[in-house]
Design a protein around this motif. Structure first.
Motif, mmCIF file in Angstrom:
data_model
loop_
_atom_site.group_PDB
_atom_site.id
_atom_site.type_symbol
_atom_site.label_atom_id
_atom_site.label_comp_id
_atom_site.label_asym_id
_atom_site.label_seq_id
_atom_site.Cartn_x
_atom_site.Cartn_y
_atom_site.Cartn_z
ATOM 1 N N ALA A 10 7.476 -24.806 3.506
ATOM 2 C CA ALA A 10 6.708 -23.725 2.878
ATOM 3 C C ALA A 10 6.767 -22.486 3.755
ATOM 4 C CB ALA A 10 5.260 -24.154 2.674
ATOM 5 N N PRO A 11 7.175 -21.331 3.209
ATOM 6 C CA PRO A 11 7.288 -20.124 4.031
ATOM 7 C C PRO A 11 5.930 -19.643 4.527
ATOM 8 C CG PRO A 11 7.732 -19.624 1.727
ATOM 9 C CD PRO A 11 7.626 -21.101 1.823
ATOM 10 N N ARG A 12 5.922 -19.183 5.762
ATOM 11 C CA ARG A 12 4.701 -18.679 6.403
ATOM 12 C C ARG A 12 4.686 -17.149 6.320
ATOM 13 N NH1 ARG A 12 1.270 -19.572 11.152
ATOM 14 N NH2 ARG A 12 -0.153 -17.794 11.057
ATOM 15 N N ALA A 13 3.554 -16.594 5.894
ATOM 16 C CA ALA A 13 3.390 -15.137 5.913
ATOM 17 C C ALA A 13 3.167 -14.688 7.349
ATOM 18 C CB ALA A 13 2.208 -14.729 5.033
ATOM 19 N N ARG A 14 3.857 -13.649 7.770
ATOM 20 C CA ARG A 14 3.727 -13.171 9.148
ATOM 21 C C ARG A 14 2.766 -12.000 9.269
ATOM 22 N NH1 ARG A 14 4.863 -17.609 11.620
ATOM 23 N NH2 ARG A 14 6.842 -18.507 10.912
ATOM 24 N N GLY A 15 2.087 -11.701 8.203
ATOM 25 C CA GLY A 15 1.104 -10.626 8.214
ATOM 26 C C GLY A 15 0.526 -10.479 6.816
ATOM 27 N N PRO A 16 -0.358 -9.532 6.603
ATOM 28 C CA PRO A 16 -0.933 -9.313 5.272
ATOM 29 C C PRO A 16 0.158 -8.994 4.255
ATOM 30 C CG PRO A 16 -2.164 -8.118 6.951
ATOM 31 C CD PRO A 16 -0.926 -8.607 7.613
ATOM 32 N N VAL A 17 0.168 -9.699 3.139
ATOM 33 C CA VAL A 17 1.170 -9.436 2.107
ATOM 34 C C VAL A 17 0.769 -8.218 1.287
ATOM 35 C CG1 VAL A 17 1.817 -11.863 1.943
ATOM 36 C CG2 VAL A 17 0.075 -10.948 0.402
ATOM 37 N N GLU A 18 1.744 -7.507 0.790
ATOM 38 C CA GLU A 18 1.540 -6.386 -0.123
ATOM 39 C C GLU A 18 2.545 -6.576 -1.242
ATOM 40 O OE1 GLU A 18 -0.676 -3.875 0.079
ATOM 41 O OE2 GLU A 18 -1.549 -4.510 1.996
ATOM 42 N N VAL A 19 2.132 -7.244 -2.328
ATOM 43 C CA VAL A 19 3.099 -7.611 -3.363
ATOM 44 C C VAL A 19 2.543 -7.341 -4.759
ATOM 45 C CG1 VAL A 19 4.163 -9.406 -1.939
ATOM 46 C CG2 VAL A 19 2.304 -10.019 -3.481
ATOM 47 N N THR A 20 3.466 -7.121 -5.674
ATOM 48 C CA THR A 20 3.173 -7.068 -7.106
ATOM 49 C C THR A 20 3.974 -8.179 -7.758
ATOM 50 O OG1 THR A 20 2.793 -4.680 -7.091
ATOM 51 C CG2 THR A 20 3.336 -5.694 -9.209
ATOM 52 N N THR A 21 3.317 -9.016 -8.539
ATOM 53 C CA THR A 21 3.988 -10.171 -9.128
ATOM 54 C C THR A 21 3.818 -10.209 -10.639
ATOM 55 O OG1 THR A 21 4.162 -12.589 -9.086
ATOM 56 C CG2 THR A 21 1.977 -11.661 -8.734
ATOM 57 N N GLU A 22 4.922 -10.370 -11.339
ATOM 58 C CA GLU A 22 4.908 -10.534 -12.791
ATOM 59 C C GLU A 22 4.743 -12.019 -13.106
ATOM 60 O OE1 GLU A 22 5.178 -8.181 -15.102
ATOM 61 O OE2 GLU A 22 5.860 -6.415 -13.995
ATOM 62 N N PHE A 248 -0.564 -17.000 -6.217
ATOM 63 C CA PHE A 248 -0.205 -15.642 -5.804
ATOM 64 C C PHE A 248 -1.435 -14.849 -5.366
ATOM 65 C CE2 PHE A 248 2.960 -17.032 -8.915
ATOM 66 C CZ PHE A 248 4.099 -16.963 -8.127
ATOM 67 N N LEU A 249 -2.496 -14.912 -6.166
ATOM 68 C CA LEU A 249 -3.725 -14.222 -5.779
ATOM 69 C C LEU A 249 -4.308 -14.819 -4.500
ATOM 70 C CD1 LEU A 249 -5.352 -13.760 -9.295
ATOM 71 C CD2 LEU A 249 -4.269 -11.995 -7.901
ATOM 72 N N ALA A 250 -4.087 -16.130 -4.305
ATOM 73 C CA ALA A 250 -4.582 -16.774 -3.086
ATOM 74 C C ALA A 250 -3.943 -16.178 -1.838
ATOM 75 C CB ALA A 250 -4.325 -18.276 -3.141
ATOM 76 N N LEU A 251 -2.730 -15.627 -1.982
ATOM 77 C CA LEU A 251 -2.086 -14.999 -0.828
ATOM 78 C C LEU A 251 -2.904 -13.829 -0.293
ATOM 79 C CD1 LEU A 251 1.717 -14.879 -1.751
ATOM 80 C CD2 LEU A 251 0.633 -16.216 0.069
ATOM 81 N N ALA A 252 -3.585 -13.112 -1.187
ATOM 82 C CA ALA A 252 -4.450 -12.023 -0.722
ATOM 83 C C ALA A 252 -5.562 -12.592 0.151
ATOM 84 C CB ALA A 252 -5.028 -11.265 -1.911
ATOM 85 N N THR A 254 -5.602 -15.583 1.813
ATOM 86 C CA THR A 254 -5.158 -16.253 3.033
ATOM 87 C C THR A 254 -4.621 -15.280 4.070
ATOM 88 O OG1 THR A 254 -2.951 -16.692 2.120
ATOM 89 C CG2 THR A 254 -4.626 -18.411 1.836
ATOM 90 N N THR A 255 -3.995 -14.185 3.623
ATOM 91 C CA THR A 255 -3.335 -13.277 4.573
ATOM 92 C C THR A 255 -4.094 -11.983 4.797
ATOM 93 O OG1 THR A 255 -1.994 -12.032 2.944
ATOM 94 C CG2 THR A 255 -1.131 -14.167 3.708
ATOM 95 N N GLY A 256 -5.173 -11.753 4.041
ATOM 96 C CA GLY A 256 -5.876 -10.485 4.147
ATOM 97 C C GLY A 256 -5.081 -9.335 3.558
ATOM 98 N N GLY A 292 -3.701 -3.498 -14.463
ATOM 99 C CA GLY A 292 -3.702 -4.929 -14.215
ATOM 100 C C GLY A 292 -4.774 -5.334 -13.226
ATOM 101 N N LEU A 293 -4.585 -6.485 -12.582
ATOM 102 C CA LEU A 293 -5.558 -7.039 -11.643
ATOM 103 C C LEU A 293 -5.051 -6.858 -10.215
ATOM 104 C CD1 LEU A 293 -8.219 -8.850 -11.639
ATOM 105 C CD2 LEU A 293 -6.668 -10.731 -11.114
ATOM 106 N N THR A 294 -5.972 -6.466 -9.326
ATOM 107 C CA THR A 294 -5.642 -6.335 -7.907
ATOM 108 C C THR A 294 -6.648 -7.122 -7.088
ATOM 109 O OG1 THR A 294 -4.718 -4.122 -8.244
ATOM 110 C CG2 THR A 294 -5.278 -4.744 -5.985
ATOM 111 N N ALA A 295 -6.140 -7.980 -6.198
ATOM 112 C CA ALA A 295 -6.992 -8.737 -5.274
ATOM 113 C C ALA A 295 -6.667 -8.315 -3.854
ATOM 114 C CB ALA A 295 -6.777 -10.231 -5.443
ATOM 115 N N ARG A 296 -7.702 -7.969 -3.097
ATOM 116 C CA ARG A 296 -7.543 -7.580 -1.698
ATOM 117 C C ARG A 296 -8.330 -8.543 -0.822
ATOM 118 N NH1 ARG A 296 -7.988 -2.790 -4.579
ATOM 119 N NH2 ARG A 296 -6.222 -1.349 -4.309
ATOM 120 N N GLY A 297 -7.658 -9.155 0.117
ATOM 121 C CA GLY A 297 -8.331 -10.058 1.030
ATOM 122 C C GLY A 297 -9.028 -9.318 2.149
ATOM 123 N N ARG A 298 -9.930 -10.002 2.817
ATOM 124 C CA ARG A 298 -10.652 -9.430 3.950
ATOM 125 C C ARG A 298 -10.434 -10.308 5.170
ATOM 126 N NH1 ARG A 298 -16.086 -8.123 0.378
ATOM 127 N NH2 ARG A 298 -15.239 -6.305 -0.723
#
Length: 425
Positions: A10-22, A248-252, A254-256, A292-298
Motif C-alpha cells: 500500500a503506497p504511503r503518503a509522504r505529506g498532506p495530499v492535495e487531490v481531486t478525484t472523479e 479517498f476522503l479518508a486521505l484528507a 489521515t494526511t491532513g 462538489g465536496l471538499t474535505a480538509r484534514g486537520r
C-alpha cells in the motif's frame, strides 16, 4: 481485471495530499436501474453506468433470462425480454444479484438456476425465497435458504402480502419491491423483526420506482406496498458512487490534506452521503458547494461514537480511521455486517489488530483505543471494502501489504492503479 502484485504494498503518503478525484457511477443505482429497465414497458438507457464485476454480473444475469443489455460503452442500452427460457445466473459475490434477480426470475416461464462464489453460499437469502413461495413462485433450494437454488417460473406471479424479517439486509425488501409491480396483485411487504439496516437503500429503491411511474405506499413504518402496473421505460443518469468516495476522503483525514470530489449531489438517497457528517465529527472540515465536496484534514484525527446501522457499508473505512485516531471510538448498530461479503466485524478486528490497533469486537460493533500502528499483512477476504480499509491505514503506516487488492474490481475497476497515482507512486 488487471493483475496486481499480491500482496500489494500500500503506497504511503509522504505529506498532506492535495487531490481531486472523479468517482465512477454508483453500483447500487446502476443495478437497480438495470432491473427496472429490464422489466419496463420499452427500451431505455442507463447513462454513466458503473462497469464493475457486480454490475456486469447483473447485466449478464438479465441477459441470460431474456433481456438485451448492451454494456459495451459508458451508456448501457436495455431492451426488456420475454423471460421464457431456462437460464443460469452467476451471482459472484454480489448481494444485489443474489437478492434482486430471484423475484425477476419468478416472472420467467423457464427454470433459472442461481449460484456464485464459495462465500456467497453463506450469505442470507432465505427470506426472499420464502416470500417468493408465498406469492406463488416455485423455489427449489433443498431447504438451505441459500445458494445454490432454482426458481421454476410459471410466466406470472400472483403476488399479494408477504411477511419477512429483513433485519439481516435491506436488500430483502428492495428485491421484492423492484419486481412487485409486475406481479398480478402487486406486492405488500411487511417487516417483522429487529430494525431494518441500511434504510436509505430502501428509500433509494422507492424513489427509483416512483420515477418509473410505479405506485408505492411507504407511509406505514415497516410496510411497503407496490400496486400492480407497468414500469415506465425511462433513461436514467447514474450518480457518482458516494460510498466509493470513502477511502479517498479518508486521505484528507489521515494526511491532513485536501480531497475534492466533483459532482457530489446536493440531494441523494445514497448512504455514502453520511460521510460528510462522519468526517466532520472526526475533525475534518467538509464543505459542499456547486463545484462538489471538499474535505480538509486537520492536525488531529478525532475518534467517534457513531451508530452506523443505516450506513454499514462505510464501516471498514471509518474503522480504519478509528484505529488511527488519537481518542477512543465506538461503532455500533452494525451486527448485520457479519453477513456481508465476509464477517466484517471479525475481519476488521483481526486485521486492524494485526497491525497494532487496540480494537475489540462487541455484540453490535467495534470499540477502539488509541494505539501506534505498524506494518504487516492485511487480508481482504475477497471483500472490496476490507481492501479500502487496508489502503487507508497504509497511507500513513509504512509496510502495510494488502492481500488480493484486485478484489476492489467489484465496485471500482482499476482502483489500485488510481490510488497509487493519487499518492504519487
Amino acid at each position: 481485471m488487471s493483475t496486481y502484485e499480491d500482496p500489494w504494498p500500500a503506497p504511503r503518503a509522504r505529506g498532506p495530499v492535495e487531490v481531486t478525484t472523479e468517482l465512477p457511477g454508483s453500483k447500487s443505482l446502476t443495478n437497480r436501474a438495470l432491473v427496472l429497465a429490464a422489466l419496463a414497458d420499452g427500451p431505455s438507457v442507463v447513462r454513466r453506468a458503473l462497469k464493475s464485476r457486480d454490475t456486469v454480473l447483473m447485466a449478464q444475469g438479465l441477459d441470460a433470462m431474456g433481456a438485451d443489455v448492451d454494456y459495451s460503452g459508458d451508456d448501457w442500452s436495455v431492451a426488456p425480454g420475454r423471460f421464457d427460457s431456462d437460464a443460469t445466473i452467476d451471482c459472484g459475490l454480489a448481494g444485489t444479484v443474489l437478492r434482486f434477480l430471484p423475484p425477476v426470475a419468478a416472472l420467467s416461464s423457464g427454470a433459472v438456476s442461481f449460484d456464485g462464489d464459495p462465500h456467497m453460499r453463506k450469505r442470507p437469502v432465505g427470506e426472499v425465497l420464502t416470500a417468493l413461495r408465498g406469492v406463488g413462485a416455485t423455489v427449489d433450494d433443498e431447504g438451505r435458504g441459500a445458494l445454490p437454488f432454482v426458481i421454476r417460473g410459471h410466466g406470472s406471479v400472483t403476488g399479494g402480502q408477504v411477511v419477512i424479517d429483513a433485519s439481516a439486509s435491506s436488500q430483502f425488501v428492495s428485491a421484492l419491491l423492484l419486481a412487485g409491480s409486475r406481479y398480478d396483485h402487486g406486492i405488500d411487504v411487511l417487516h417483522d423483526g429487529k430494525p431494518v439496516p441500511s434504510l436509505p437503500h430502501i428509500d433509494m429503491t422507492v424513489a427509483m420506482l416512483r420515477r418509473h411511474g410505479v405506485d408505492v405506499d411507504d407511509a406505514e413504518p415497516n410496510r411497503w406496498q407496490v400496486a400492480p402496473g407497468p414500469i415506465k421505460a425511462l433513461d436514467t443518469e447514474i450518480e457518482p458512487d458516494l460510498s466509493n468516495a470513502a477511502p479517498f476522503l479518508a486521505l484528507a483525514a489521515t494526511t491532513g490534506g485536501t480531497v475534492r470530489v466533483p459532482a457530489w449531489p446536493h440531494e441523494t438517497t445514497q448512504p455514502g452521503d453520511a460521510l460528510r457528517d462522519l468526517l466532520t465529527r472526526m475533525g475534518c472540515e467538509v464543505t459542499l458547494d456547486d463545484d462538489g465536496l471538499t474535505a480538509r484534514g486537520r492536525e488531529r484525527l478525532e475518534g467517534i461514537d457513531a451508530d452506523l446501522h443505516d450506513v454499514g457499508e462505510l464501516t471498514p473505512v471509518i474503522a480504519a480511521l478509528c484505529a488511527l485516531a488519537e481518542s477512543p471510538s465506538v461503532l455500533r448498530g452494525i451486527a448485520h455486517i457479519r453477513g456481508h461479503e465476509t464477517d466484517r466485524l471479525a475481519a476488521l478486528t483481526r486485521e486492524l489488530g494485526g497491525l497494532g490497533a487496540h480494537v475489540t469486537e462487541t455484540e453490535d460493533g467495534l470499540t477502539f483505543r488509541p494505539a501506534t500502528l505498524h506494518g504487516g499483512l492485511f487480508h481482504t477476504y475477497a471483500d472490496h471494502r476490507m481492501a479500502h480499509a487496508g489502503v487507508v491505514v497504509g497511507s500513513v503506516v509504512d509496510g502495510v501489504l494488502v492481500e488480493n487488492v484486485g478484489t476492489t474490481w467489484k465496485t471500482y475497476p482499476g482502483f489500485p492503479t488510481y490510488w497509487s497515482h493519487l499518492l504519487g507512486r
